[in-house]
Design a protein around this motif. Sequence first.
Motif, PDB file in Angstrom:
ATOM      1  N   GLY A  44       0.811  -1.216   0.000  1.00  0.00           N
ATOM      2  CA  GLY A  44       0.000   0.000   0.000  1.00  0.00           C
ATOM      3  C   GLY A  44       0.836   1.253   0.000  1.00  0.00           C
ATOM      4  N   GLU A  45       2.002   1.196   0.659  1.00  0.00           N
ATOM      5  CA  GLU A  45       2.945   2.303   0.673  1.00  0.00           C
ATOM      6  C   GLU A  45       4.269   1.805   0.091  1.00  0.00           C
ATOM      7  N   PRO A  46       5.054   2.695  -0.521  1.00  0.00           N
ATOM      8  CA  PRO A  46       6.332   2.257  -1.110  1.00  0.00           C
ATOM      9  C   PRO A  46       7.199   1.548  -0.078  1.00  0.00           C
ATOM     10  N   MET A  47       7.666   0.359  -0.408  1.00  0.00           N
ATOM     11  CA  MET A  47       8.529  -0.398   0.489  1.00  0.00           C
ATOM     12  C   MET A  47       9.373  -1.373  -0.307  1.00  0.00           C
ATOM     13  N   LYS A  48      10.516  -1.742   0.255  1.00  0.00           N
ATOM     14  CA  LYS A  48      11.376  -2.737  -0.364  1.00  0.00           C
ATOM     15  C   LYS A  48      11.009  -4.123   0.141  1.00  0.00           C
ATOM     16  N   PHE A  49      10.929  -5.077  -0.777  1.00  0.00           N
ATOM     17  CA  PHE A  49      10.632  -6.466  -0.417  1.00  0.00           C
ATOM     18  C   PHE A  49      11.948  -7.231  -0.270  1.00  0.00           C
ATOM     19  N   ASP A  50      12.054  -7.982   0.816  1.00  0.00           N
ATOM     20  CA  ASP A  50      13.271  -8.728   1.126  1.00  0.00           C
ATOM     21  C   ASP A  50      13.017 -10.217   0.902  1.00  0.00           C
ATOM     22  N   TYR A  51      13.667 -10.787  -0.095  1.00  0.00           N
ATOM     23  CA  TYR A  51      13.533 -12.220  -0.374  1.00  0.00           C
ATOM     24  C   TYR A  51      14.746 -12.681  -1.172  1.00  0.00           C
ATOM     25  N   LYS A  52      14.824 -13.969  -1.410  1.00  0.00           N
ATOM     26  CA  LYS A  52      15.965 -14.539  -2.116  1.00  0.00           C
ATOM     27  C   LYS A  52      15.525 -15.004  -3.508  1.00  0.00           C
ATOM     28  N   PRO A  53      16.343 -14.761  -4.538  1.00  0.00           N
ATOM     29  CA  PRO A  53      15.946 -15.161  -5.898  1.00  0.00           C
ATOM     30  C   PRO A  53      15.743 -16.662  -5.998  1.00  0.00           C
ATOM     31  N   GLY A  54      14.534 -17.063  -6.411  1.00  0.00           N
ATOM     32  CA  GLY A  54      14.169 -18.474  -6.494  1.00  0.00           C
ATOM     33  C   GLY A  54      13.083 -18.854  -5.512  1.00  0.00           C
ATOM     34  N   GLN A  55      12.805 -17.995  -4.526  1.00  0.00           N
ATOM     35  CA  GLN A  55      11.808 -18.324  -3.515  1.00  0.00           C
ATOM     36  C   GLN A  55      10.378 -18.161  -4.057  1.00  0.00           C
ATOM     37  N   GLU A  66     -14.704 -21.221   0.485  1.00  0.00           N
ATOM     38  CA  GLU A  66     -13.710 -22.200   0.891  1.00  0.00           C
ATOM     39  C   GLU A  66     -12.302 -21.626   0.723  1.00  0.00           C
ATOM     40  N   GLN A  67     -11.447 -21.908   1.707  1.00  0.00           N
ATOM     41  CA  GLN A  67     -10.077 -21.409   1.643  1.00  0.00           C
ATOM     42  C   GLN A  67      -9.265 -22.218   0.640  1.00  0.00           C
ATOM     43  N   ALA A  68      -8.487 -21.512  -0.162  1.00  0.00           N
ATOM     44  CA  ALA A  68      -7.606 -22.146  -1.147  1.00  0.00           C
ATOM     45  C   ALA A  68      -6.243 -21.482  -1.059  1.00  0.00           C
ATOM     46  N   CYS A  69      -5.196 -22.291  -0.955  1.00  0.00           N
ATOM     47  CA  CYS A  69      -3.821 -21.794  -0.840  1.00  0.00           C
ATOM     48  C   CYS A  69      -2.994 -22.345  -1.997  1.00  0.00           C
ATOM     49  N   ARG A  70      -2.247 -21.474  -2.669  1.00  0.00           N
ATOM     50  CA  ARG A  70      -1.355 -21.920  -3.730  1.00  0.00           C
ATOM     51  C   ARG A  70      -0.055 -21.134  -3.657  1.00  0.00           C
ATOM     52  N   SER A  71       1.034 -21.803  -3.964  1.00  0.00           N
ATOM     53  CA  SER A  71       2.343 -21.159  -3.950  1.00  0.00           C
ATOM     54  C   SER A  71       2.836 -20.947  -5.370  1.00  0.00           C
ATOM     55  N   TYR A  72       3.382 -19.763  -5.624  1.00  0.00           N
ATOM     56  CA  TYR A  72       3.924 -19.432  -6.941  1.00  0.00           C
ATOM     57  C   TYR A  72       5.322 -18.855  -6.766  1.00  0.00           C
ATOM     58  N   THR A  73       6.261 -19.356  -7.566  1.00  0.00           N
ATOM     59  CA  THR A  73       7.618 -18.831  -7.516  1.00  0.00           C
ATOM     60  C   THR A  73       7.618 -17.384  -7.997  1.00  0.00           C
ATOM     61  N   LEU A  74       8.373 -16.558  -7.312  1.00  0.00           N
ATOM     62  CA  LEU A  74       8.495 -15.160  -7.722  1.00  0.00           C
ATOM     63  C   LEU A  74       9.356 -15.069  -8.971  1.00  0.00           C
ATOM     64  N   SER A  75       8.833 -14.433  -9.990  1.00  0.00           N
ATOM     65  CA  SER A  75       9.602 -14.238 -11.212  1.00  0.00           C
ATOM     66  C   SER A  75      10.307 -12.882 -11.207  1.00  0.00           C
ATOM     67  N   SER A  76      10.059 -12.076 -10.180  1.00  0.00           N
ATOM     68  CA  SER A  76      10.778 -10.817 -10.008  1.00  0.00           C
ATOM     69  C   SER A  76      12.139 -11.092  -9.391  1.00  0.00           C
ATOM     70  N   VAL A  86       4.649 -12.491  -9.989  1.00  0.00           N
ATOM     71  CA  VAL A  86       4.448 -13.924 -10.172  1.00  0.00           C
ATOM     72  C   VAL A  86       3.927 -14.151 -11.579  1.00  0.00           C
ATOM     73  N   THR A  87       4.222 -15.317 -12.120  1.00  0.00           N
ATOM     74  CA  THR A  87       3.830 -15.670 -13.480  1.00  0.00           C
ATOM     75  C   THR A  87       3.059 -16.976 -13.414  1.00  0.00           C
ATOM     76  N   ILE A  88       1.815 -16.946 -13.869  1.00  0.00           N
ATOM     77  CA  ILE A  88       0.875 -18.043 -13.636  1.00  0.00           C
ATOM     78  C   ILE A  88       0.362 -18.592 -14.961  1.00  0.00           C
ATOM     79  N   LYS A  89       0.340 -19.916 -15.051  1.00  0.00           N
ATOM     80  CA  LYS A  89      -0.151 -20.590 -16.259  1.00  0.00           C
ATOM     81  C   LYS A  89      -1.556 -21.131 -16.016  1.00  0.00           C
ATOM     82  N   ARG A  90      -2.411 -20.949 -17.004  1.00  0.00           N
ATOM     83  CA  ARG A  90      -3.751 -21.534 -16.931  1.00  0.00           C
ATOM     84  C   ARG A  90      -3.633 -23.051 -17.100  1.00  0.00           C
TER      85      ARG A  90
END
Length: 371
Positions: A44-55, A66-76, A86-90
């Motif tokens: 919501g406000e400008p901020m830096k995201f801290d993560y490791k490439p590949g996570q 109903e709750q649904a959880c899915r994990s997607y690799t960060l493409s950034s 994130v990059t998602i395939k149908r």
Amino acid sequence: MNINNLPGVTLSSTPARQESFSQLECVERWNETADVVSFRFQAGEPMKFDYKPGQFMTFVLEINGEQACRSYTLSSTPSRPYSLMVTIKRVEGGLVSNYLIDHLQPGQTVRVLPPTGQFNLCDIPAQKYLFLSAGCGITPMYSMSRYLTDTQINADIAFVHSARTEADIIFKKTLEVMAARHASFKLRYLVEGVTTDTVWHTEEALHEIGRLSAQHLRSLVPDFSERTVFLCGPEPYMQAVKTILAELNFDMTQLYHESFATAVKEAQSRVKQAEMLSAEQVNSSLSFMLSIGDNKRALTAEQTLLDGIEAEGLPIIAACRSGVCGACKCKVLQGETESTSNMTLTPTDLEAGYVLACSTRLKSDVTLSLT
């Protein structure tokens, strides 16, 4: 800014913490291929995201109740830290993937858990890299490649990606620009077939026809045995690559791969932990008013009556502070409380509204008498 929630999706307003949910806004979306879409997110406000490439990052949605959880690799890449992608395939029957592709638009929000995952550049040391991917398994390799070319001079990268056709290659143009700009970034594609709808436009032949084989690997990456291999793609593809490397006597201790099954289990575990933490945050943030004569004190759901009485400097005897001695007996005139001990209190005391201050917490605003 107006933020419209996704139709049929319940979102959380819980403040972001390391293991709690965060709410991100989709700021951009675009098609990579006919059935693959990339989404860019910001806070919501400008901020830096801290993560490791590949996570990867876990989306937590409630779709149609109903709750649904899915994990997607960060493409950034964390070398460009002000947004996440994130990059998602149908996919057929893909509840969350297809829902996001069909409904998520810029200006809408999603609930996520912070990025995590052991398949990343920071936790896997390497000097020379070999990225092997197929299909959407290209996403962590793309993130890693962007990070390495952003942060290192002449990072030694060999990248071999497999796809059905040229039209199915995700990030194709961007990867080819990276390869053109960085001499030590060797890019090759393997396509299962070429149709009249797919025409290769590059001057240099970056592609081979067919599926990855031992012969292809020796030809495309002659020094593969000197490299650390990062592998990601559909399970049959990864199994085939492992077989090829074993046949070539590759040192398998230098092979690292993304396990989607492990990622799913980890994500589910983290969702449960985050939900518990969020509930604790909500409970600890609740406060009720304790009134004793002219004295008023706001108490959280974790504080006892005794905490409030002593904070106001009022006279009370509290010898044991564990609900045993009965010295802190006082009377609830109005409101609801919850006690963990009623020792020394008679049925008549209880009926009259007496409680032990050291063992009693507020469940609503309460008026108390110390006499």
